[in-house]
Every structure is written in C-alpha cells, then in structure tokens.
Design an enzyme around this catalytic site. Structure first.
Site, PDB file in Angstrom:
ATOM      1  N   THR A  24     -46.486  21.144  -5.201  1.00 48.56           N
ATOM      2  CA  THR A  24     -45.559  21.647  -4.169  1.00 48.56           C
ATOM      3  C   THR A  24     -44.375  22.362  -4.797  1.00 48.56           C
ATOM      4  OG1 THR A  24     -44.311  19.556  -4.010  1.00 48.56           O
ATOM      5  CG2 THR A  24     -46.233  19.819  -2.572  1.00 48.56           C
ATOM      6  N   VAL A  73     -42.134  23.806   0.373  1.00 46.53           N
ATOM      7  CA  VAL A  73     -42.485  23.331   1.718  1.00 46.53           C
ATOM      8  C   VAL A  73     -43.579  22.288   1.509  1.00 46.53           C
ATOM      9  CG1 VAL A  73     -43.011  24.045   4.073  1.00 46.53           C
ATOM     10  CG2 VAL A  73     -42.001  25.678   2.491  1.00 46.53           C
ATOM     11  N   HIS A  74     -43.162  21.161   0.950  1.00 48.47           N
ATOM     12  CA  HIS A  74     -44.091  20.169   0.423  1.00 48.47           C
ATOM     13  C   HIS A  74     -45.252  19.865   1.372  1.00 48.47           C
ATOM     14  CE1 HIS A  74     -41.142  19.181  -2.713  1.00 48.47           C
ATOM     15  NE2 HIS A  74     -40.228  19.059  -1.764  1.00 48.47           N
ATOM     16  N   ASP A  75     -44.909  19.457   2.594  1.00 54.56           N
ATOM     17  CA  ASP A  75     -45.909  18.907   3.496  1.00 54.56           C
ATOM     18  C   ASP A  75     -46.902  19.946   3.982  1.00 54.56           C
ATOM     19  OD1 ASP A  75     -44.572  16.508   3.199  1.00 54.56           O
ATOM     20  OD2 ASP A  75     -43.329  16.824   4.972  1.00 54.56           O
TER      21      ASP A  75
END
Length: 311
Positions: free
Chosen positions: A192, A238-240
């Site tokens: 990420t 925008v990890h998720d």
C-alpha cells in the site's frame, strides 16, 4: 462472473474509497457491509458506511454493525482522530443515510453469507468481527472462499515501528484469522505504501463528475494533509482500496506464500505480523503475503471505477 464479497470496514477515508471501488466495479457483488470499531467508534464507523452507500446510491446493500471493542483489550481501544478527524471521515459534506443499519449483528451477517457459500471476506479494519465469526461458528470456514485483508506488514509498521494499525488494534483477532483454515491474502503496508496517490492523481479524480469525483478528491485532500505533516510526503496511500483492487484483479499484487504469526505479547512489537520469508520456523505457510504491486494498474483501476459513477 462476479465475486461475492462482504466488506468489513471501519470508515475512515481509505475504507470509504474502498467501498466505492467495490460498489462500482462489475467484478464484485457486495452482499453486505459490516462495520467494526477502529478508525472511530462503532456508531461513527457504521454511520460513515451508511453515508458512503448513500453517496454511491446503493441503499440496496445492507449495513450491519458489529464489534465495538477488541476481543480482549477493551481498555486499549484506539481511534485515530488525528488521521481521519473526529467523525472518522472528516472533509466534504455527505448525504444523509437513506437506510438504517439492519438489526442483525455483523457477526451473524458474516455467518449467513458463509452459509450461502462462495463468499470472499474483505476486512479493511481491525479483524474483530471476522475472528468472532470464526470462533462462534467454526463451520463458516467451509463457505468462505478466501479472506483478502488490508493489514500487517512484512516490514515496518505505521502506528508503531513494528505494527500496522489494523492488526495492532486487535492482535488476538488477527491471530485467529491467520490460524483459520481459510485462504488468506495479506495486503499490507509493503504494497500500500508503494501505490500512493499524488497531487496529479487527486486532480484527475477531482475532474470526474458529481458527486463521487469531487467528494473523493476532497477526502484525499484531507487525508494527504496529515501525511504531509507526519511524513513530509505529497502523496497518500489508499491502503484499503488496494485490498479491494486485489479481489477485482489479483494480478495487481505479487504474493509469496508464507507463514505469518501475530505478536500478541511483545512490549515493543505488539501487533507485528511476523512473516517467515526464509522458512526458519519450519511452519506451514498460512497466508499469501503481498510484496509487490502494479501501482499504475491500481491507479487506473481506481480512477476508471470512480469516473464511471458520473457516466
């Protein structure tokens, strides 16, 4: 054929963008959204999930509230107002939710989805709901095709030097998930952090039509401000959303099949995901750990899906 998913979230700016990616792409069918305490308290994360569904005009997708505290660390609940604001989703105004959360508990929604079979769980917050479902209803393992989670790191953490936030909030729950007899893909900080959005990407998204493009750009404006202050970087992970991207297109990430243990007692390493890359523990691999990413492919997938909301 679309992949049926249950998104387990704690919105959170990147959770909100992950929701929009999943809701807007034809490769996934969102059966339900379940919420957990994490970036904010459970009432806040549940309300935020409902507001994102209203933004996407997807009142057809049920939202179920879940666990308000970690499995065993009720005195150590962590929220992140310094990152996501007091609402856990500060920034632009959002539409009021047009549907209440369902009465069913998130754990039971996960159970029911697994009983119907062929569902992929995509947890992008602390793993409390998923672990509770696995512990209370062991048979759900038979109906879960896989768990693609955002959390952990083979390298360094983000909330502590050792630990990534989602795992740190409830390390005991994470240990349950990694020990389950279910295929697990860990989309962690190693990838990420390498798929960050910069100012040019945010302006690209801002140019998409109302209401999704400008709203997401404003979320990213808010989110990038904290990253600039904290890390001095004019870009933001925008990890998720990358976890959802890996469900839509598994080729976006390169994985290694490793044994992952979760530290639940270390004074300095609580919440660390210990990835055995060299087989020194002689333990069977239990997770596909993402270590490489096609950043350009991810950005194009995200932007293309967000743009389609205005088509």
């Amino acid at each position: 054929m679309a992949t049926n998913v249950v998104l387990d979230v704690d919105p959170g700016h990147d959770d909100a963008i992950a929701l929009l990616l999943a809701l807007g792409h034809e490769a996934v069918e969102v059966d339900a959204v379940t919420t957990v305490a994490g970036n904010g308290t459970l009432p806040k994360t549940t309300r935020n999930a409902r507001r994102v569904l209203a933004l996407a005009d997807r009142a057809d997708v049920p939202v179920a509230a879940g666990m308000a505290e970690p499995l065993v660390r009720s005195d150590d609940v962590i929220a992140t107002p310094e990152v996501h604001g007091e609402s856990a989703l500060d920034g632009p105004d959002l539409p009021e939710p047009d549907r209440d959360a369902v009465d069913d508990h998130a754990v039971d929604v996960i159970r029911d989805a697994a009983r119907e079979g062929s569902v992929t769980l995509v947890p992008t917050g602390p793993l409390t709901n998923v672990a509770t479902a696995l512990r209370q209803y062991p048979a759900v393992e038979d109906g879960i095709d896989g768990i693609v989670l955002m959390g952990g790191a083979a390298g360094t953490g983000n909330y502590t030097p050792a630990a990534e936030y989602n795992i740190l909030v409830d390390p005991e729950a994470a240990a349950v998930v990694f020990d389950a007899d279910v295929p697990v893909t860990m989309v962690g900080l190693d990838v990420t952090r390498e798929s960050r959005l910069g100012r040019a990407d945010i302006e690209r998204i801002r140019g998409f039509g109302d209401p999704v493009g400008p709203t997401v750009a404003a979320w990213l404006d808010y989110f990038i401000g904290w990253h600039e202050e904290q890390y001095g970087r004019e870009s933001v992970p925008v990890h998720d959303a990358l976890a959802v991207g890996a469900v839509i297109d598994p080729g976006l990430v390169e994985t290694e099949h490793l044994h992952v243990a979760v530290e639940t007692s270390g004074d300095h390493t609580l919440g660390r995901t210990v990835c055995d890359r060299y087989g020194v523990r002689d333990a069977e691999p239990n997770a596909h750990v993402a270590l490489g990413v096609d950043r350009g492919g991810f950005v194009d997938l995200l932007c293309g899906t967000l743009e389609a909301y205005s088509a």
